[in-house]
Design a protein around this motif. Structure first.
Motif, PDB file in Angstrom:
ATOM      1  N   ALA A 292     -15.353  -0.355 -17.369  1.00  0.00           N
ATOM      2  CA  ALA A 292     -14.853   0.357 -18.552  1.00  0.00           C
ATOM      3  C   ALA A 292     -14.937   1.868 -18.308  1.00  0.00           C
ATOM      4  CB  ALA A 292     -15.664  -0.033 -19.779  1.00  0.00           C
ATOM      5  N   ALA A 293     -16.061   2.295 -17.698  1.00  0.00           N
ATOM      6  CA  ALA A 293     -16.252   3.729 -17.450  1.00  0.00           C
ATOM      7  C   ALA A 293     -15.256   4.238 -16.410  1.00  0.00           C
ATOM      8  CB  ALA A 293     -17.677   3.984 -16.990  1.00  0.00           C
ATOM      9  N   ILE A 294     -14.991   3.408 -15.383  1.00  0.00           N
ATOM     10  CA  ILE A 294     -14.041   3.816 -14.339  1.00  0.00           C
ATOM     11  C   ILE A 294     -12.655   4.053 -14.957  1.00  0.00           C
ATOM     12  CG2 ILE A 294     -12.746   2.888 -12.354  1.00  0.00           C
ATOM     13  CD1 ILE A 294     -15.431   1.579 -11.503  1.00  0.00           C
ATOM     14  N   CYS A 295     -12.243   3.153 -15.846  1.00  0.00           N
ATOM     15  CA  CYS A 295     -10.924   3.295 -16.483  1.00  0.00           C
ATOM     16  C   CYS A 295     -10.875   4.583 -17.306  1.00  0.00           C
ATOM     17  CB  CYS A 295     -10.618   2.101 -17.393  1.00  0.00           C
ATOM     18  SG  CYS A 295     -10.403   0.582 -16.457  1.00  0.00           S
ATOM     19  N   LYS A 296     -11.961   4.851 -18.000  1.00  0.00           N
ATOM     20  CA  LYS A 296     -11.984   6.051 -18.838  1.00  0.00           C
ATOM     21  C   LYS A 296     -11.928   7.306 -17.955  1.00  0.00           C
ATOM     22  CE  LYS A 296     -14.773   8.666 -22.004  1.00  0.00           C
ATOM     23  NZ  LYS A 296     -14.774   9.800 -21.084  1.00  0.00           N
ATOM     24  N   GLU A 297     -12.743   7.296 -16.881  1.00  0.00           N
ATOM     25  CA  GLU A 297     -12.797   8.481 -16.027  1.00  0.00           C
ATOM     26  C   GLU A 297     -11.479   8.705 -15.288  1.00  0.00           C
ATOM     27  OE1 GLU A 297     -16.336   7.918 -13.681  1.00  0.00           O
ATOM     28  OE2 GLU A 297     -17.547   7.881 -15.513  1.00  0.00           O
ATOM     29  N   ALA A 298     -10.813   7.592 -14.890  1.00  0.00           N
ATOM     30  CA  ALA A 298      -9.525   7.743 -14.213  1.00  0.00           C
ATOM     31  C   ALA A 298      -8.503   8.341 -15.180  1.00  0.00           C
ATOM     32  CB  ALA A 298      -9.042   6.389 -13.689  1.00  0.00           C
ATOM     33  N   ALA A 299      -8.557   7.927 -16.446  1.00  0.00           N
ATOM     34  CA  ALA A 299      -7.613   8.461 -17.441  1.00  0.00           C
ATOM     35  C   ALA A 299      -7.899   9.928 -17.740  1.00  0.00           C
ATOM     36  CB  ALA A 299      -7.706   7.641 -18.726  1.00  0.00           C
ATOM     37  N   ASP A 300      -9.174  10.310 -17.569  1.00  0.00           N
ATOM     38  CA  ASP A 300      -9.539  11.711 -17.837  1.00  0.00           C
ATOM     39  C   ASP A 300      -8.838  12.677 -16.870  1.00  0.00           C
ATOM     40  OD1 ASP A 300     -11.125  11.614 -20.025  1.00  0.00           O
ATOM     41  OD2 ASP A 300     -13.017  11.349 -18.914  1.00  0.00           O
ATOM     42  N   ILE A 301      -8.484  12.206 -15.674  1.00  0.00           N
ATOM     43  CA  ILE A 301      -7.900  13.120 -14.673  1.00  0.00           C
ATOM     44  C   ILE A 301      -6.522  13.629 -15.126  1.00  0.00           C
ATOM     45  CG2 ILE A 301      -7.172  13.376 -12.249  1.00  0.00           C
ATOM     46  CD1 ILE A 301      -9.462  11.424 -11.500  1.00  0.00           C
ATOM     47  N   PRO A 302      -5.526  12.719 -15.368  1.00  0.00           N
ATOM     48  CA  PRO A 302      -4.238  13.245 -15.852  1.00  0.00           C
ATOM     49  C   PRO A 302      -4.342  13.905 -17.226  1.00  0.00           C
ATOM     50  CG  PRO A 302      -4.226  10.838 -15.870  1.00  0.00           C
ATOM     51  CD  PRO A 302      -5.471  11.253 -15.165  1.00  0.00           C
ATOM     52  N   LEU A 303      -5.286  13.440 -18.041  1.00  0.00           N
ATOM     53  CA  LEU A 303      -5.463  14.058 -19.366  1.00  0.00           C
ATOM     54  C   LEU A 303      -5.875  15.521 -19.197  1.00  0.00           C
ATOM     55  CD1 LEU A 303      -5.830  13.993 -22.501  1.00  0.00           C
ATOM     56  CD2 LEU A 303      -8.161  13.210 -22.095  1.00  0.00           C
ATOM     57  N   GLY A 304      -6.850  15.736 -18.296  1.00  0.00           N
ATOM     58  CA  GLY A 304      -7.326  17.097 -18.040  1.00  0.00           C
ATOM     59  C   GLY A 304      -6.183  17.984 -17.527  1.00  0.00           C
ATOM     60  N   GLU A 305      -5.390  17.421 -16.614  1.00  0.00           N
ATOM     61  CA  GLU A 305      -4.270  18.214 -16.068  1.00  0.00           C
ATOM     62  C   GLU A 305      -3.307  18.610 -17.183  1.00  0.00           C
ATOM     63  OE1 GLU A 305      -4.224  15.709 -11.855  1.00  0.00           O
ATOM     64  OE2 GLU A 305      -2.422  15.717 -13.121  1.00  0.00           O
ATOM     65  N   ALA A 306      -2.998  17.633 -18.058  1.00  0.00           N
ATOM     66  CA  ALA A 306      -2.047  17.906 -19.143  1.00  0.00           C
ATOM     67  C   ALA A 306      -2.622  18.948 -20.101  1.00  0.00           C
ATOM     68  CB  ALA A 306      -1.719  16.614 -19.884  1.00  0.00           C
ATOM     69  N   LEU A 307      -3.950  18.848 -20.340  1.00  0.00           N
ATOM     70  CA  LEU A 307      -4.559  19.829 -21.252  1.00  0.00           C
ATOM     71  C   LEU A 307      -4.504  21.236 -20.663  1.00  0.00           C
ATOM     72  CD1 LEU A 307      -7.715  17.887 -22.522  1.00  0.00           C
ATOM     73  CD2 LEU A 307      -5.692  18.514 -23.844  1.00  0.00           C
ATOM     74  N   ARG A 308      -4.504  21.288 -19.316  1.00  0.00           N
ATOM     75  CA  ARG A 308      -4.431  22.612 -18.672  1.00  0.00           C
ATOM     76  C   ARG A 308      -2.983  23.068 -18.519  1.00  0.00           C
ATOM     77  NH1 ARG A 308      -8.649  20.212 -15.894  1.00  0.00           N
ATOM     78  NH2 ARG A 308      -7.293  19.547 -14.199  1.00  0.00           N
ATOM     79  N   GLY A 309      -2.059  22.347 -19.142  1.00  0.00           N
ATOM     80  CA  GLY A 309      -0.655  22.798 -19.151  1.00  0.00           C
ATOM     81  C   GLY A 309       0.273  22.014 -18.245  1.00  0.00           C
ATOM     82  N   GLY A 310      -0.255  21.047 -17.495  1.00  0.00           N
ATOM     83  CA  GLY A 310       0.605  20.254 -16.611  1.00  0.00           C
ATOM     84  C   GLY A 310       1.453  19.269 -17.388  1.00  0.00           C
ATOM     85  N   ASN A 311       2.430  18.670 -16.720  1.00  0.00           N
ATOM     86  CA  ASN A 311       3.242  17.650 -17.374  1.00  0.00           C
ATOM     87  C   ASN A 311       2.442  16.366 -17.516  1.00  0.00           C
ATOM     88  OD1 ASN A 311       5.649  18.817 -17.944  1.00  0.00           O
ATOM     89  ND2 ASN A 311       6.543  18.402 -15.913  1.00  0.00           N
ATOM     90  N   PRO A 312       2.425  15.761 -18.704  1.00  0.00           N
ATOM     91  CA  PRO A 312       1.681  14.507 -18.833  1.00  0.00           C
ATOM     92  C   PRO A 312       2.231  13.467 -17.860  1.00  0.00           C
ATOM     93  CG  PRO A 312       2.347  15.335 -20.986  1.00  0.00           C
ATOM     94  CD  PRO A 312       3.032  16.191 -19.972  1.00  0.00           C
ATOM     95  N   ARG A 313       1.365  12.807 -17.105  1.00  0.00           N
ATOM     96  CA  ARG A 313       1.803  11.774 -16.165  1.00  0.00           C
ATOM     97  C   ARG A 313       0.960  10.519 -16.344  1.00  0.00           C
ATOM     98  NH1 ARG A 313      -2.020  10.963 -12.355  1.00  0.00           N
ATOM     99  NH2 ARG A 313      -3.390  12.681 -11.809  1.00  0.00           N
ATOM    100  N   LYS A 314       1.411   9.423 -15.713  1.00  0.00           N
ATOM    101  CA  LYS A 314       0.670   8.170 -15.839  1.00  0.00           C
ATOM    102  C   LYS A 314      -0.554   8.169 -14.917  1.00  0.00           C
ATOM    103  CE  LYS A 314       4.555   5.467 -17.387  1.00  0.00           C
ATOM    104  NZ  LYS A 314       5.596   4.495 -17.049  1.00  0.00           N
ATOM    105  N   ILE A 315      -1.455   7.230 -15.176  1.00  0.00           N
ATOM    106  CA  ILE A 315      -2.663   7.132 -14.335  1.00  0.00           C
ATOM    107  C   ILE A 315      -2.281   6.440 -13.027  1.00  0.00           C
ATOM    108  CG2 ILE A 315      -5.075   6.398 -14.281  1.00  0.00           C
ATOM    109  CD1 ILE A 315      -4.804   5.859 -17.337  1.00  0.00           C
ATOM    110  N   LYS A 316      -2.682   7.059 -11.893  1.00  0.00           N
ATOM    111  CA  LYS A 316      -2.276   6.538 -10.580  1.00  0.00           C
ATOM    112  C   LYS A 316      -3.459   5.919  -9.841  1.00  0.00           C
ATOM    113  CE  LYS A 316       1.272   9.929  -9.230  1.00  0.00           C
ATOM    114  NZ  LYS A 316       2.144   8.919  -8.648  1.00  0.00           N
TER     115      LYS A 316
END
Ligand SMILES: Nc1ncnc2c1ncn2[C@@H]1O[C@H](COP(=O)(O)OP(=O)(O)OP(=O)(O)O)[C@@H](O)[C@H]1O
Ligand SMILES: [Mg+2]
Length: 386
Positions: free
Chosen positions: A321-345
């Motif tokens: 459960a934690a791995i899924c959350k942490e993996a989702a945090d990566i693109p979320l963080g990028e999008a929050l910093r202004g990047g284009n929202p992308r899917k979890i890879k």
């Protein structure tokens, strides 16, 4: 210099003497010794290296201190800390206890479909908990005794608490979840009375499951515990013996990841006589758990869940459960910093997995040593095979 062990031993001696004085109604002297014992436990907790010892010693210090306060004859609510004891709002009075501190009554919202894998365990739970409730007459007709207590045990984060909640939901029972850690630290003097009260409340309900989560914190082997802890175990035993499975619509469940630490008397027939091992997820279960935790998240086509399940051997459900959350945090963080929202890879998972190692390997090592020490290898055979 004194070690934590020496201080704790001295504290134990003072606590015992204080208890005897209290029994002889020599309150003032008893109070002094309780305070000494509390201080020694407190000092021991500061020196202890082991987290569990530390917490226990701190809890004992708190308990003994409250006991001394109660003897002072002050207005402290502690000695009468019943479930109905009121806590004025905003008041941080540690010595008073409210119902909410001790247990939670709810109809859980977690069901079997929310639990990935563990099909054997679900089937055992159906037979031991759900069918006896839903097919009571059949069980009686065939003379099968239903409704003995069940102890779920296994490595941390592998779904014991979830399983207990789901069991209550699946059979439409009220779920009375007892916060055992609160009992240890705050339940002063009135602990036996309050255990009885929990059972009384459960009997009044229509159909109830009482759940003692992390029961190791209140039901340690009596030979190794303080007097007050012994009284808690004794009351629990008496209450469980008093459950009449024919007339009470009541089941008792408990969970622990230290089954070897629990007083063996609790495992006798009529009490927690059924032990259910909740293991770490196997390949299929890991796949199911990953699906559950990725269901509501945007995932890229390159994400191979089967492969991910293969490379996460020995990871617990909570790890996954934690791995899924942490993996989702990566693109979320990028999008929050202004990047284009992308899917979890897949790459996000690989990054996370490099940092997060399986959490249950060390638990098995500890479990094996502890079980061998108690000589109960046959009872907990799953824990010594690894
Ligand atoms: N089989 C599973 N399916 C889905 N999620 C799971 C599963 N097992 C664990 N989890 C996830 O891990 C979290 C922790 O699970 P749970 O609290 O039931 O573990 P536990 O065995 O009670 O652990 P502990 O011994 O630490 O109390 C859950 O909230 C859930 O997110
Ligand atoms: Mg739990």
């Amino acid at each position: 210099m004194n070690s934590a062990i020496t201080l704790a031993a001295q504290a134990r001696g003072y606590a015992k003497a204080a208890r005897e004085l209290e029994d002889r109604k020599e309150s003032e002297r008893a109070r002094e010794l309780y305070l000494k014992a509390a201080k020694l436990y407190n000092d021991a907790s500061m020196l202890s290296k082991d987290d569990m010892d530390k917490n226990t010693q701190r809890d004992l210090a708190e308990h003994l201190f409250a006991r001394a306060q109660a003897l002072k004859g002050s207005n402290a609510v502690s000695s009468g800390g019943t479930l109905e004891g009121n806590r004025s709002s905003g008041n941080n009075d540690e010595s008073s206890i409210t119902k909410d501190d001790v247990f939670l009554k709810e109809i859980p919202d977690i069901g079997f479909p929310d639990i990935g894998g563990l099909e054997d365990v679900k089937e055992e739970i159906r037979k031991a908990i759900i069918y006896p409730f839903t097919h009571k007459e059949l069980y009686q007709m065939y003379g099968q005794k239903a409704g003995e207590g069940i102890l779920l045990y296994g490595p941390p984060g592998c779904g014991k608490t979830m399983m207990a909640k789901a069991a209550a939901k699946e059979c439409g029972a009220e779920f009375i979840s007892v916060k055992t850690s609160t009992i240890v630290s705050k339940w002063v003097g009135a602990s036996e009375k309050n255990i009885k009260q929990i059972f009384d409340i459960a009997r009044q309900g229509k159909r109830s499951i009482i759940f003692f989560d992390e029961i190791d914190s209140i039901a340690t082997r009596r030979s190794e515990s303080e007097d007050y802890a012994k009284r808690v175990v004794n009351e629990l035993l008496a209450q469980m013996d008093g459950v009449d499975t024919a007339s009470d619509d009541l089941l008792v469940l408990a969970a622990t990841n230290e089954p070897w630490a629990i007083d063996p008397a609790l495992r006798r027939p009529g009490r927690f006589s059924k032990l259910v091992f909740v293991p770490e997820p196997d390949l299929e279960a890991r796949k199911a758990i990953l699906h559950i935790h990725l269901k509501k998240r945007p995932i890229d086509d390159d994400l191979d869940i089967s492969y991910l399940s293969e490379i996460t051997d020995s990871y617990s459900g909570a790890d996954l459960a934690a791995i899924c959350k942490e993996a989702a945090d990566i693109p979320l963080g990028e999008a929050l910093r202004g990047g284009n929202p992308r899917k979890i890879k897949m790459q996000d998972f690989e990054t996370v997995l490099q940092k997060r190692k399986p959490s249950i390997v060390s638990w098995y090592i500890e479990a094996k040593t502890a079980v061998q020490k108690t000589g109960e290898e046959e009872v907990f055979s799953e824990l010594v095979q690894k």
